[in-house]
Design a protein around this motif. Structure first.
Motif, mmCIF file in Angstrom:
data_model
loop_
_atom_site.group_PDB
_atom_site.id
_atom_site.type_symbol
_atom_site.label_atom_id
_atom_site.label_comp_id
_atom_site.label_asym_id
_atom_site.label_seq_id
_atom_site.Cartn_x
_atom_site.Cartn_y
_atom_site.Cartn_z
ATOM 1 N N SER A 200 0.836 -1.193 0.000
ATOM 2 C CA SER A 200 0.000 0.000 0.000
ATOM 3 C C SER A 200 0.878 1.253 0.000
ATOM 4 O O SER A 200 2.048 1.215 0.357
ATOM 5 N N PHE A 202 0.779 3.827 1.902
ATOM 6 C CA PHE A 202 1.275 4.382 3.165
ATOM 7 C C PHE A 202 2.534 3.670 3.647
ATOM 8 O O PHE A 202 3.359 4.273 4.342
ATOM 9 N N ALA A 204 4.751 2.486 1.374
ATOM 10 C CA ALA A 204 5.741 3.092 0.471
ATOM 11 C C ALA A 204 6.165 4.447 1.019
ATOM 12 O O ALA A 204 7.343 4.806 0.975
ATOM 13 N N ALA A 205 5.205 5.191 1.578
ATOM 14 C CA ALA A 205 5.526 6.517 2.105
ATOM 15 C C ALA A 205 6.506 6.436 3.279
ATOM 16 O O ALA A 205 7.453 7.212 3.337
ATOM 17 N N VAL A 206 6.301 5.506 4.206
ATOM 18 C CA VAL A 206 7.284 5.421 5.318
ATOM 19 C C VAL A 206 8.619 4.889 4.835
ATOM 20 O O VAL A 206 9.662 5.281 5.362
ATOM 21 N N ARG A 207 8.588 4.022 3.830
ATOM 22 C CA ARG A 207 9.876 3.572 3.282
ATOM 23 C C ARG A 207 10.637 4.762 2.722
ATOM 24 O O ARG A 207 11.850 4.874 2.890
ATOM 25 N N ALA A 211 12.544 4.791 6.818
ATOM 26 C CA ALA A 211 12.332 3.897 7.962
ATOM 27 C C ALA A 211 12.945 2.529 7.686
ATOM 28 O O ALA A 211 12.897 2.040 6.565
ATOM 29 N N ARG A 215 11.378 -1.163 11.802
ATOM 30 C CA ARG A 215 10.523 -0.069 12.258
ATOM 31 C C ARG A 215 9.179 -0.114 11.536
ATOM 32 O O ARG A 215 8.124 0.085 12.127
ATOM 33 N N ASN A 219 5.977 -0.599 13.795
ATOM 34 C CA ASN A 219 5.111 0.563 13.992
ATOM 35 C C ASN A 219 3.949 0.646 13.019
ATOM 36 O O ASN A 219 2.960 1.321 13.294
ATOM 37 N N HIS A 220 4.099 0.036 11.850
ATOM 38 C CA HIS A 220 3.087 0.273 10.832
ATOM 39 C C HIS A 220 2.325 -0.975 10.428
ATOM 40 O O HIS A 220 1.159 -0.892 10.072
ATOM 41 N N ILE A 221 2.971 -2.128 10.464
ATOM 42 C CA ILE A 221 2.279 -3.338 10.017
ATOM 43 C C ILE A 221 1.643 -4.087 11.181
ATOM 44 O O ILE A 221 0.467 -4.438 11.132
ATOM 45 N N PRO A 223 0.464 -3.095 14.094
ATOM 46 C CA PRO A 223 -0.809 -2.575 14.609
ATOM 47 C C PRO A 223 -2.003 -2.955 13.733
ATOM 48 O O PRO A 223 -3.108 -3.131 14.233
ATOM 49 N N LEU A 224 -1.778 -3.088 12.425
ATOM 50 C CA LEU A 224 -2.888 -3.425 11.537
ATOM 51 C C LEU A 224 -3.205 -4.916 11.560
ATOM 52 O O LEU A 224 -4.317 -5.324 11.254
#
Lengths: 310, 272, 279
Positions: A200, A202, A204-207, A211, A215, A219-221, A223-224
């Motif tokens: 997705s 978002f 790609a955006a943190v990459r 990050a 991380r 922090n991003h995967i 939690p989902l």
């Protein structure tokens, strides 16, 4: 939001539901409150929650609720195998003249302990294996998932039996054995969720913000993936209780005189024709608690994982 | 067109003979074939084309999100490293097309904006977040909202704020307004135009909409099937003095439907 | 547009009763449609798509459709029995949706789907339906109808998929076609091709067309008449040629806020929404 209005319920509600939260805490609480409202609309889920809360309460207050010492029996000549509601023994006594009610109350601690320990061990392992496999893909994915498949290929009780046989009987080893058999489904779920999330925008955006993979996963995967894994764990709790009881029943879990529900049924089976209560009440306890966890899990799924709900 | 030998002095972003290939064997797809261009500091450059033209893939290749098979990419005079360095991420940021997919659904605006600062160990989190939000036209009341509490335009502003908070020099814009309503598109385009002037940013904009490209960019590349059709200017686009038939077809199509003589059909549709 | 109108809509209301309250998607919409091309334009949330769905009886479950009058060629759509409605829907009134990827059945070939659509509404043998499907694929300018007939939807491009969709929807010779953003998922050049085919077929068959889109420029260049919707209501009705003379500030604003190749206005005028427009 005005802090003064927080004292009355209506003000608190408005504060929680505010479309413009003023702090991180308020945003989180508002979200939790919305989830709670959705959950509370489901009466069966509330029933499940009540049963689970009751179990927790009983486990916490066990020493106060016990009417008799759960481990040592009374007079073996006069107080053995008394039927329910005889003098001071609501649910009767077993073959060792021990009060069944007190033993079930004490057994709540063991059951809850087993369930919590198993999920505390199995959930992080499953999440880690699944998200790492899903995020990195390729060789990492293949290796981790084949390992998961190996564990999934055996029926849970059989695998747990093998581990307990190797580790030696006892409640601690039963917990370890169940945890070892419980994580693979969580890894599968976490991997499947990760596969849909990792491509997705978002992520790609943190990459692009630089990050590190760990991380991003933490922090991003995670939690989902959390919500579907929590739902699955809750639904699995009934299975965990039954496996623990099964091991106890086969004499490989909790050892006498521990009041583990499965072991209690095992002793009761000798008397099941004439003194049915010895096996029936621990069985009923297992049934009610398992059902409670299942209803809770179903309710949680509706709130946390709207996709899976029908 | 720039040949691979000549390095344009002082270009902010330079791409030379870029090839991007996905898959191998029978599954091989040449998404970008020998594309070259250079963007000067403070300039805004457009990539125009239809779906499958490879325009978005170029942006992804610059960021390291798509595999580069051949060619060179240089940012601020230095060739990019693989994997990209932390300096690269502080220099180049991207805004994605779909404002619904580019924000983490469980993070508040505050968390979304704090993350890049935490990754790069930048202080003054509070001030930076508030200032950047203000810069993209969102008041402090938006700071603790979740994406589902925002409209499409507001989400895109948050995505722009996230890209700007690291104070990059280059902003890659991948169809930043195509998912938005016309009136919201105007607001976001004005915002992007203002930010570029105020901060001296360099833009690379990908869009299928010629009018949007003409509004934001000075120069542009028309692309088709992964290849360059022509490099032209916004002024030429407005004047209709483009060199290729394909660019003329695109200009005609952008004017709306006409019942008159049919527009020259590009070969793409005829191929069945 | 002689004779009695094909479709009469009077005071159409579409409401959704949700936990959080009632959402009124369409709030009192009236128009009549002859055998002409009518465009309905609006931004997201204006109720344009719900209007199309309500006419076809495709409003999703929590929705409620009310109208003083909703008559299609003499049949009252509000009171007609389900059987009649089913026969009308897909037979005499059909719909083309935005993305062919989602509206074609992925496990059936395009040809089979057209044959199915035809046989669902006409008593016809396989052979006749097949001939009809071939004819339709030719009518939507497929170069090689026989090949397209046996292709699965994922094997064709977006433009071809949408043409196949149009072929499927027009195979029953409907009188009314509702096209909801039929070309928004397509590239501009392909978009023009699809529109041209749609235009020809609608013109040749004398059908009524409702063209729903967010693109004011496109709609006004394609349709005879345009309704501009805002917040569930029509704020302006005009003949397509009169776009430049639009009177309502919303229509004017929508026109002006688009960047154009012709003029370089900057900053672009933005649309200031007046609460009174929602009335």
């Amino acid at each position: 939001m005005a802090e003064t209005s927080l004292s009355n319920p209506a003000g608190l509600r408005a504060w929680l539901l505010s479309a413009e939260p003023g702090s991180r805490l308020q945003a989180r609480l508002g979200r939790a409150y919305l989830g709670w409202r959705a959950f509370a609309r489901n009466p069966l889920a509330m029933l499940g929650l009540a049963v689970v809360l009751l179990l927790v309460l009983v486990a916490l207050l066990a020493p106060l609720l016990e009417t008799h010492p759960p481990l040592s029996g009374g007079d073996l000549r006069t107080e053995r195998l008394l039927p329910p509601s005889t003098a001071g023994h609501w649910l009767g006594t077993d073959d060792q003249a021990r009060d069944i009610f007190s033993r079930i109350v004490a057994g709540a601690r063991i059951t809850l302990g087993v369930v919590l320990l198993v999920s505390i061990i199995a959930m992080p392992v499953g999440l880690l294996v699944g998200t790492v496999a899903g995020y990195f893909g390729g060789l990492v994915d293949t290796a981790l998932m084949r390992l998961t498949d190996i564990f999934l290929a055996f029926p849970r009780l059989v695998l747990a039996l093998a581990f307990v046989a190797a580790l030696g009987p006892g409640i601690e080893n039963a917990v370890i054995a169940i945890a070892i058999t419980a994580w693979p489904p969580y890894a599968r779920i976490a991997r499947a969720e990760t596969l849909t999330i990792r491509n997705s925008d978002f992520i790609a955006a943190v990459r692009l913000q630089g990050a590190s993979p760990m991380r991003i996963i933490a922090n991003h995967i995670v939690p989902l993936c959390m919500s579907s894994v929590i739902v699955r764990v809750t639904l699995d709790m009934a299975g965990i209780i039954l496996t623990a009881a099964g091991l106890g029943f086969l004499g490989l879990g909790a050892q006498p005189p521990l009041p583990e529900w499965g072991a209690m049924i095992a002793t009761g089976r000798h008397y099941v024709i004439d003194q049915w209560w010895v096996a029936a009440f621990p069985g009923l306890a297992i049934f009610v608690v398992s059902l409670g966890f299942n209803l809770l899990g179903d309710g949680l799924r509706d709130v946390l994982d709207p996709k899976a709900a029908k | 067109m720039i040949s691979s030998q000549t390095t344009m002095k002082g270009s902010m972003l330079q791409i030379a003979d870029l090839d991007v290939v996905f898959g191998t064997g029978r599954m091989r797809v040449d998404a970008v074939k020998g594309v070259s261009f250079a963007v000067a500091p403070g300039e805004s450059f457009g990539l125009v084309g239809e779906s499958g033209s490879g325009k978005s893939t170029i942006l992804r290749a610059v960021c390291g999100l798509a595999p580069v098979a051949a060619g060179r990419i240089a940012v601020d005079g230095a060739a990019v490293t693989n994997p990209r360095s932390q300096t690269f991420y502080r220099t180049v940021q991207m805004v994605f097309q779909d404002p619904y997919g580019s924000l983490h659904p469980r993070h508040t605006v505050d968390q979304i904006l704090a993350e890049p600062l935490a990754i790069h160990g930048l202080g003054n989190t509070e001030e930076r977040i508030v200032a950047t939000l203000k810069d993209v036209g969102l008041g402090p009341s938006f700071r603790f909202r979740y994406p589902h509490q925002l409209s499409g335009g507001q989400r895109q502003r948050v995505a722009i704020a996230r890209a700007l908070i690291l104070e990059p020099k280059i902003l890659l814009l991948d169809e930043p307004t195509s998912a938005l309503d016309a009136s919201v598109q105007a607001e976001v385009l004005n915002l992007l135009d203002r930010l570029r002037r105020e901060r001296g940013l360099t833009y690379v904009l990908v869009s299928h909409d010629l009018a949007v490209v003409a509004y934001l960019c000075e120069r542009l590349l028309v692309m088709r099937h992964g290849e360059t059709v022509e490099e032209t200017t916004a002024a030429a686009l407005r004047a209709g003095t483009v060199a290729s038939d394909y660019a003329r077809t695109l200009i005609a199509a952008s004017r709306g439907f006409s019942r008159g003589e049919p527009v020259a059909q590009p070969a793409g549709i005829a191929a069945q | 547009m002689t004779g009695k109108p094909l479709l009469e809509v009077e005071n159409l209301k579409v409401r959704f009763h949700l936990r959080t309250g009632t959402v009124e998607a369409v709030r009192g919409l009236s128009f009549t449609l002859g055998r002409e091309r009518l465009g309905i334009v609006g931004e997201s949330g204006s109720g344009k798509s719900q209007t199309g769905r309500a006419i076809l009886g495709l409003t999703p479950p929590p929705g409620e459709v009310r109208a003083d009058r909703l008559v299609f060629d003499g049949t009252d759509l509000l009171t007609a029995p389900r059987r009649t409605l089913r026969a009308l829907r897909g037979g005499r009134m059909t719909m083309v949706m935005q993305d062919p990827k989602f509206s074609l059945n992925p496990v059936m070939t395009i040809g089979e789907q057209i044959v199915e659509a035809y046989r669902a509404h006409r008593k016809a043998g396989r052979a006749e339906a097949r001939d009809k499907a071939f004819a339709m694929l030719e009518a939507v300018k497929m170069r090689n109808p026989a090949r397209v007939f046996s292709l699965y939807p994922h094997e064709v491009s977006g433009g071809m998929g949408q043409r196949a969709m149009i072929a499927m929807m027009l195979v029953t010779d409907p009188d009314l076609l509702i096209a909801d953003e039929p070309t928004s998922a397509l590239d501009v050049t392909v978009q023009m091709e699809v529109l041209r085919i749609l235009d020809e077929l609608v013109g040749a068959r004398g059908m009524g067309l409702i063209f729903i889109s967010h693109d004011l420029k496109l709609v006004s260049s394609f349709c005879d008449r345009v309704l501009v919707m805002y917040a569930g209501r029509v704020v302006e009705e005009m003949s397509a040629g009169a776009l430049a003379r639009a009177r309502h500030p919303y229509t004017q604003g929508l026109m002006r806020c688009l960047p154009t190749l012709a003029a370089d206005v900057r900053p672009l005028p933005t649309l200031l929404r007046d609460p009174t427009w929602a009335g």
